[in-house]
Design a protein around this motif. Structure first.
Motif, PDB file in Angstrom:
ATOM      1  N   TYR A   1      -4.789   6.425   2.257  1.00 32.40           N
ATOM      2  CA  TYR A   1      -4.254   5.070   2.184  1.00 32.40           C
ATOM      3  C   TYR A   1      -4.723   4.426   0.888  1.00 32.40           C
ATOM      4  O   TYR A   1      -5.930   4.348   0.629  1.00 32.40           O
ATOM      5  CB  TYR A   1      -4.729   4.231   3.364  1.00 32.40           C
ATOM      6  CG  TYR A   1      -4.175   4.653   4.703  1.00 32.40           C
ATOM      7  CD1 TYR A   1      -3.089   3.986   5.275  1.00 32.40           C
ATOM      8  CD2 TYR A   1      -4.737   5.709   5.417  1.00 32.40           C
ATOM      9  CE1 TYR A   1      -2.583   4.359   6.519  1.00 32.40           C
ATOM     10  CE2 TYR A   1      -4.240   6.088   6.657  1.00 32.40           C
ATOM     11  CZ  TYR A   1      -3.160   5.409   7.197  1.00 32.40           C
ATOM     12  OH  TYR A   1      -2.659   5.783   8.422  1.00 32.40           O
TER      13      TYR A   1
ATOM     14  N   GLY B   1      -3.893   0.102  -7.288  1.00 41.19           N
ATOM     15  CA  GLY B   1      -4.095   1.324  -6.521  1.00 41.19           C
ATOM     16  C   GLY B   1      -3.674   2.578  -7.262  1.00 41.19           C
ATOM     17  O   GLY B   1      -4.116   3.683  -6.924  1.00 41.19           O
TER      18      GLY B   1
ATOM     19  N   VAL C   1      -9.510   5.336   2.939  1.00 42.29           N
ATOM     20  CA  VAL C   1      -9.003   4.163   2.236  1.00 42.29           C
ATOM     21  C   VAL C   1      -9.674   4.084   0.867  1.00 42.29           C
ATOM     22  O   VAL C   1     -10.904   4.119   0.772  1.00 42.29           O
ATOM     23  CB  VAL C   1      -9.258   2.869   3.028  1.00 42.29           C
ATOM     24  CG1 VAL C   1      -8.888   1.637   2.200  1.00 42.29           C
ATOM     25  CG2 VAL C   1      -8.471   2.881   4.340  1.00 42.29           C
TER      26      VAL C   1
ATOM     27  N   PRO D   1      -4.308   0.946  -0.888  1.00 42.89           N
ATOM     28  CA  PRO D   1      -3.805  -0.429  -0.929  1.00 42.89           C
ATOM     29  C   PRO D   1      -3.919  -1.041  -2.320  1.00 42.89           C
ATOM     30  O   PRO D   1      -4.780  -0.657  -3.125  1.00 42.89           O
ATOM     31  CB  PRO D   1      -4.724  -1.156   0.060  1.00 42.89           C
ATOM     32  CG  PRO D   1      -6.011  -0.393   0.001  1.00 42.89           C
ATOM     33  CD  PRO D   1      -5.646   1.050  -0.268  1.00 42.89           C
ATOM     34  N   ASP D   2      -3.059  -1.992  -2.602  1.00 41.48           N
ATOM     35  CA  ASP D   2      -3.200  -2.887  -3.756  1.00 41.48           C
ATOM     36  C   ASP D   2      -3.856  -4.165  -3.262  1.00 41.48           C
ATOM     37  O   ASP D   2      -3.332  -4.824  -2.349  1.00 41.48           O
ATOM     38  CB  ASP D   2      -1.838  -3.222  -4.368  1.00 41.48           C
ATOM     39  CG  ASP D   2      -1.278  -2.100  -5.232  1.00 41.48           C
ATOM     40  OD1 ASP D   2      -2.055  -1.214  -5.646  1.00 41.48           O
ATOM     41  OD2 ASP D   2      -0.053  -2.104  -5.483  1.00 41.48           O
TER      42      ASP D   2
ATOM     43  N   SER E   1       1.142  -5.988  -4.726  1.00 43.41           N
ATOM     44  CA  SER E   1       0.836  -7.056  -3.773  1.00 43.41           C
ATOM     45  C   SER E   1       1.140  -8.410  -4.400  1.00 43.41           C
ATOM     46  O   SER E   1       1.349  -8.524  -5.617  1.00 43.41           O
ATOM     47  CB  SER E   1      -0.636  -6.994  -3.347  1.00 43.41           C
ATOM     48  OG  SER E   1      -0.862  -5.909  -2.475  1.00 43.41           O
TER      49      SER E   1
ATOM     50  N   TYR F   1       0.847  -1.190   0.000  1.00 47.65           N
ATOM     51  CA  TYR F   1       0.000   0.000   0.000  1.00 47.65           C
ATOM     52  C   TYR F   1       0.879   1.234   0.000  1.00 47.65           C
ATOM     53  O   TYR F   1       2.076   1.175   0.292  1.00 47.65           O
ATOM     54  CB  TYR F   1      -0.959   0.021   1.193  1.00 47.65           C
ATOM     55  CG  TYR F   1      -0.324   0.236   2.554  1.00 47.65           C
ATOM     56  CD1 TYR F   1      -0.316   1.491   3.160  1.00 47.65           C
ATOM     57  CD2 TYR F   1       0.242  -0.823   3.258  1.00 47.65           C
ATOM     58  CE1 TYR F   1       0.227   1.684   4.416  1.00 47.65           C
ATOM     59  CE2 TYR F   1       0.800  -0.645   4.511  1.00 47.65           C
ATOM     60  CZ  TYR F   1       0.784   0.620   5.086  1.00 47.65           C
ATOM     61  OH  TYR F   1       1.332   0.804   6.344  1.00 47.65           O
TER      62      TYR F   1
END
Length: 295
Positions: free
Chosen positions: A61, A41, A30, A63-64, A71, A18
């Motif tokens: 934030y 992301g 998020v 994230p993948d 990730s 992330y």
């Protein structure tokens, strides 16, 4: 532009990536990216950069999801519950406080599973171009979902993915299905997709999405959602699925605002990737909603 730190955490023995732009004492947002050929992301970069330029203080934030971006890319059939569990661990272990969710498109079911899993962990939700109401109002036969997965997870699917990674396909698909204006399918977009699908192991997340594991009846969970919800719809919104039916953006908006007990909606210029193609209007809508909610 915000300064992003790239980080990883371990979940179920897998590395999850992330990026973070942290503001001390500010509420965390998020961003849940869409799943598709080359998507990760990074889809949110243009949106977050513009949001930051407007002087609004949040911690961002990005994230993948597993199977995407930086990730891990395990050979899994991913269900919404899998990605929701990953995000729940991410929020509880890395952020450690309730968050605001911003969700793109057909990843809406992941957000619903996450809210259902931990209602106290989500303060509010913003849905960007969620799916046609018909796609989240009835259960799809799991047997057919698995049949589709098995077809994709075969040499046939391998050939499809090799074809779908070509710039000509990505450009035409984006023009036909995602963007309101062909000229908005720019080099930045195409380079992002090319980089995101360079590793062929990224195909499994795409197969999972195309298999329709996310297609089921979410109305009961929607009706049980207590959080405030903003639904942002493009004035030229369309459904990628043939089963999406012919509905106007206003009709789709009405489905969501009537099914959620505490939701409001807005229509802005654009089609199906509003945070990218209509960035200023999308950010303005988000900021207005969060101000009104005191967030």
């Amino acid at each position: 532009m915000p300064s992003f730190a790239s980080k990883t955490y371990q979940w179920q023995g897998l590395s999850c990536a992330y990026r973070l732009s942290y503001q001390e004492g500010q509420k965390p947002i998020v961003f849940i990216h869409p799943v598709g050929v080359g998507l990760s992301g990074q889809f949110w970069d243009r949106c977050v950069n513009h949001w930051h330029s407007q002087g609004q203080s949040y911690s961002f934030y990005i994230p993948d999801l597993l199977g995407c971006g930086q990730s891990a890319l395990p050979h899994y059939a991913y269900y919404p519950e899998d990605w929701a569990a990953q995000l729940h661990f991410f929020i509880t272990s890395e952020i450690c406080q309730p968050v605001i969710l911003v969700v793109q498109g057909a990843l809406f079911p992941v957000a619903m599973e996450l809210v259902h899993l931990d209602p106290q962990g989500i303060q509010a939700m913003i849905l960007s171009g969620p799916p046609a109401g018909s796609l989240v109002s009835e259960n799809t036969d799991p047997t057919w979902q698995k049949v589709r997965w098995n077809l994709f997870d075969s040499p046939l699917g391998w050939g499809f993915y090799l074809y779908a990674r070509q710039e000509s396909f990505l450009r035409q698909f984006s023009i036909n299905q995602l963007f309101a204006k062909p000229e908005d399918v720019d080099d930045e977009w195409l380079k992002m997709l090319a980089a995101g699908c360079a590793d062929l192991e990224s195909r499994h997340a795409v197969y999972s999405f195309l298999s329709g594991f996310w297609r089921r009846d979410y109305r009961e969970k929607m009706q049980q959602t207590e959080q405030s919800v903003l639904v942002v719809m493009g004035d030229q919104a369309s459904s990628i699925s043939r089963d999406g039916g012919a509905e106007s953006p206003e009709e789709r908006l009405q489905f969501y605002t009537k099914t959620f007990p505490n939701a409001e909606g807005v229509v802005i210029p654009g089609r199906n990737v509003l945070p990218y193609e209509s960035t200023p209007a999308f950010v303005e809508a988000c900021q207005g909603f969060l101000r009104a909610q005191g967030l």
